[in-house]
Design a protein around this motif. Sequence first.
Motif, PDB file in Angstrom:
ATOM      1  N   ILE A   1     -16.868  38.390 -27.839  1.00  0.00           N
ATOM      2  CA  ILE A   1     -17.677  39.608 -27.906  1.00  0.00           C
ATOM      3  C   ILE A   1     -18.801  39.402 -28.919  1.00  0.00           C
ATOM      4  O   ILE A   1     -18.557  38.921 -30.028  1.00  0.00           O
ATOM      5  CB  ILE A   1     -16.843  40.830 -28.346  1.00  0.00           C
ATOM      6  N   PRO A   2     -20.046  39.772 -28.571  1.00  0.00           N
ATOM      7  CA  PRO A   2     -21.115  39.757 -29.571  1.00  0.00           C
ATOM      8  C   PRO A   2     -20.790  40.701 -30.719  1.00  0.00           C
ATOM      9  O   PRO A   2     -20.165  41.760 -30.521  1.00  0.00           O
ATOM     10  CB  PRO A   2     -22.334  40.247 -28.786  1.00  0.00           C
ATOM     11  N   VAL A   3     -21.211  40.344 -31.937  1.00  0.00           N
ATOM     12  CA  VAL A   3     -20.894  41.180 -33.101  1.00  0.00           C
ATOM     13  C   VAL A   3     -21.498  42.570 -32.988  1.00  0.00           C
ATOM     14  O   VAL A   3     -21.010  43.523 -33.612  1.00  0.00           O
ATOM     15  CB  VAL A   3     -21.360  40.512 -34.409  1.00  0.00           C
ATOM     16  N   THR A   4     -22.542  42.713 -32.169  1.00  0.00           N
ATOM     17  CA  THR A   4     -23.169  44.026 -31.988  1.00  0.00           C
ATOM     18  C   THR A   4     -22.265  45.018 -31.286  1.00  0.00           C
ATOM     19  O   THR A   4     -22.519  46.226 -31.312  1.00  0.00           O
ATOM     20  CB  THR A   4     -24.453  43.886 -31.156  1.00  0.00           C
ATOM     21  N   ALA A   5     -21.205  44.540 -30.636  1.00  0.00           N
ATOM     22  CA  ALA A   5     -20.328  45.402 -29.842  1.00  0.00           C
ATOM     23  C   ALA A   5     -18.920  45.476 -30.411  1.00  0.00           C
ATOM     24  O   ALA A   5     -17.989  45.837 -29.704  1.00  0.00           O
ATOM     25  CB  ALA A   5     -20.284  44.917 -28.392  1.00  0.00           C
ATOM     26  N   VAL A   6     -18.777  45.147 -31.672  1.00  0.00           N
ATOM     27  CA  VAL A   6     -17.455  45.122 -32.315  1.00  0.00           C
ATOM     28  C   VAL A   6     -17.490  46.015 -33.547  1.00  0.00           C
ATOM     29  O   VAL A   6     -18.463  46.007 -34.303  1.00  0.00           O
ATOM     30  CB  VAL A   6     -17.079  43.679 -32.730  1.00  0.00           C
ATOM     31  N   THR A   7     -16.436  46.777 -33.745  1.00  0.00           N
ATOM     32  CA  THR A   7     -16.313  47.544 -34.988  1.00  0.00           C
ATOM     33  C   THR A   7     -14.890  47.422 -35.501  1.00  0.00           C
ATOM     34  O   THR A   7     -13.932  47.376 -34.713  1.00  0.00           O
ATOM     35  CB  THR A   7     -16.697  49.025 -34.770  1.00  0.00           C
ATOM     36  N   PRO A   8     -14.715  47.328 -36.824  1.00  0.00           N
ATOM     37  CA  PRO A   8     -13.365  47.243 -37.379  1.00  0.00           C
ATOM     38  C   PRO A   8     -12.562  48.501 -37.071  1.00  0.00           C
ATOM     39  O   PRO A   8     -13.097  49.610 -36.998  1.00  0.00           O
ATOM     40  CB  PRO A   8     -13.611  47.107 -38.890  1.00  0.00           C
ATOM     41  N   ALA A   9     -11.270  48.324 -36.893  1.00  0.00           N
ATOM     42  CA  ALA A   9     -10.359  49.438 -36.623  1.00  0.00           C
ATOM     43  C   ALA A   9      -9.291  49.448 -37.708  1.00  0.00           C
ATOM     44  O   ALA A   9      -8.664  48.422 -37.978  1.00  0.00           O
ATOM     45  CB  ALA A   9      -9.724  49.292 -35.249  1.00  0.00           C
ATOM     46  N   PRO A  10      -9.053  50.590 -38.337  1.00  0.00           N
ATOM     47  CA  PRO A  10      -8.030  50.638 -39.389  1.00  0.00           C
ATOM     48  C   PRO A  10      -6.636  50.403 -38.821  1.00  0.00           C
ATOM     49  O   PRO A  10      -6.368  50.662 -37.649  1.00  0.00           O
ATOM     50  CB  PRO A  10      -8.173  52.061 -39.957  1.00  0.00           C
TER      51      PRO A  10
ATOM     52  N   ASP B   1     -22.461  54.619 -32.526  1.00  0.00           N
ATOM     53  CA  ASP B   1     -21.504  55.561 -31.945  1.00  0.00           C
ATOM     54  C   ASP B   1     -20.080  55.020 -31.865  1.00  0.00           C
ATOM     55  O   ASP B   1     -19.117  55.786 -31.989  1.00  0.00           O
ATOM     56  CB  ASP B   1     -21.970  55.998 -30.553  1.00  0.00           C
ATOM     57  N   LEU B   2     -19.912  53.708 -31.666  1.00  0.00           N
ATOM     58  CA  LEU B   2     -18.545  53.177 -31.642  1.00  0.00           C
ATOM     59  C   LEU B   2     -17.863  53.350 -33.001  1.00  0.00           C
ATOM     60  O   LEU B   2     -16.710  53.805 -33.049  1.00  0.00           O
ATOM     61  CB  LEU B   2     -18.537  51.707 -31.210  1.00  0.00           C
ATOM     62  N   PRO B   3     -18.514  53.033 -34.124  1.00  0.00           N
ATOM     63  CA  PRO B   3     -17.866  53.318 -35.410  1.00  0.00           C
ATOM     64  C   PRO B   3     -17.541  54.796 -35.593  1.00  0.00           C
ATOM     65  O   PRO B   3     -16.494  55.138 -36.166  1.00  0.00           O
ATOM     66  CB  PRO B   3     -18.900  52.843 -36.439  1.00  0.00           C
ATOM     67  N   ALA B   4     -18.408  55.682 -35.095  1.00  0.00           N
ATOM     68  CA  ALA B   4     -18.145  57.116 -35.209  1.00  0.00           C
ATOM     69  C   ALA B   4     -16.913  57.510 -34.407  1.00  0.00           C
ATOM     70  O   ALA B   4     -16.075  58.302 -34.862  1.00  0.00           O
ATOM     71  CB  ALA B   4     -19.364  57.911 -34.744  1.00  0.00           C
ATOM     72  N   VAL B   5     -16.774  56.954 -33.212  1.00  0.00           N
ATOM     73  CA  VAL B   5     -15.618  57.262 -32.362  1.00  0.00           C
ATOM     74  C   VAL B   5     -14.333  56.734 -32.998  1.00  0.00           C
ATOM     75  O   VAL B   5     -13.303  57.427 -33.011  1.00  0.00           O
ATOM     76  CB  VAL B   5     -15.817  56.667 -30.955  1.00  0.00           C
ATOM     77  N   VAL B   6     -14.370  55.518 -33.516  1.00  0.00           N
ATOM     78  CA  VAL B   6     -13.192  54.956 -34.179  1.00  0.00           C
ATOM     79  C   VAL B   6     -12.793  55.820 -35.377  1.00  0.00           C
ATOM     80  O   VAL B   6     -11.610  56.074 -35.619  1.00  0.00           O
ATOM     81  CB  VAL B   6     -13.452  53.499 -34.604  1.00  0.00           C
ATOM     82  N   ASP B   7     -13.780  56.301 -36.112  1.00  0.00           N
ATOM     83  CA  ASP B   7     -13.493  57.174 -37.253  1.00  0.00           C
ATOM     84  C   ASP B   7     -12.852  58.486 -36.799  1.00  0.00           C
ATOM     85  O   ASP B   7     -11.888  58.962 -37.410  1.00  0.00           O
ATOM     86  CB  ASP B   7     -14.787  57.458 -38.021  1.00  0.00           C
TER      87      ASP B   7
END
Length: 382
Positions: free
Chosen positions: A158-167, A330-336
Amino acid sequence: MTHTVSPIPDLMRAAVLTAPGAPLEVRRIPTPRPHAGEVLVKVTACGLCHSDLHVIHGAIAFPTPAVLGHEVSGVIVELGPETHNSGLSVGQQICGAFLMPCGQCPDCARGRDDLCSPFYTYNRLKGQLFDGTSRLVDTDGSVIAQYSMGGLAEYCVIPVTAVTPAPDSLDPVAAAILGCAAMTGYGAVRRGAELQYGETVAVIGVGGVGSNIIQIAAEFGAGVVIAIDIDDTKLAAARRLGATHGVNGRTVNAQQAVLEITGGRGVDVAFEALGIPATFTQALDLLADGGRMVPVGLAAGAQAADVPINRLVRRGQVIHGSYGARTRTDLPAVVDLAARDVINYRDVVSLRIPLEKAGETYALLEEGRIAGRAVVDMALAV
């Protein structure tokens, strides 16, 4: 310089679509490796999305053989070159988004990740990443296309632009749906509709995406949320996620029911989550004067729907297409939101299956027999 965690196997299991209409074949293929600006993820889970069906049946043209799967959760096991400023690290739990922006084109530069032209040109038309090649090959060296990251496999790039850390507090399997079903719902409500507090909403189609639109609209302060489907079980689930009303379009006239609920006015926003001409037109028929219709579902091929031109013009109504969301923000916002239990992602996942059952579960999805989202859990055995 690359950073890895070992051992990474030479071969992995992947569900391969060999040709349109053919059954998925779980086979062993070489494990992909990341190039510049990419990470290798050991897949924990991958959601089964309705849009995959269009590719499986050839209604949306896509090269084959291919590995589908475009909403994943997993753990980073290798960082490719030029990722040192990404904030990502080996061993990190992540969620991956289906819409993978290049981060460099004019649209990405203005924050419109959802309009990234290179993503469509390379990935959606050719099954490639941004260097013009796929990371997937068969054991004989022949190329296998990847739909987004090709998440129906034990490993994916996955490109880093489409990845977000998940707690770690997130359910690692159910979290797979955050990168498509939940992010698409968030984008539709926040970006497409620009929903205002107290507005009335109707959602046609209560599957994975529709379920998330319902709960996100409710959390964003919609005064009335009307779920419309033809399955009472799905409607009951929608009520638990925040719908104030459920309408079975098979047994009652949906337009009449919506007018009764809204005092004859119609809704401020109608979301269409199926991509079917009849429901596209139906969504327009539910609108109040000045209302917005937000189509989210992808149609099978080049389908079209009738639009009442004069009514649209005279009554100031708007059609605002919404494809995914703006991944990097928006992906980081959704994960949050999921991590804080603002949105209920766990209950949207109604079925967890092993990789080998992906093909038969897609068939259930096509028959309308999956409420919410089915997810491949890579830890499950047949």
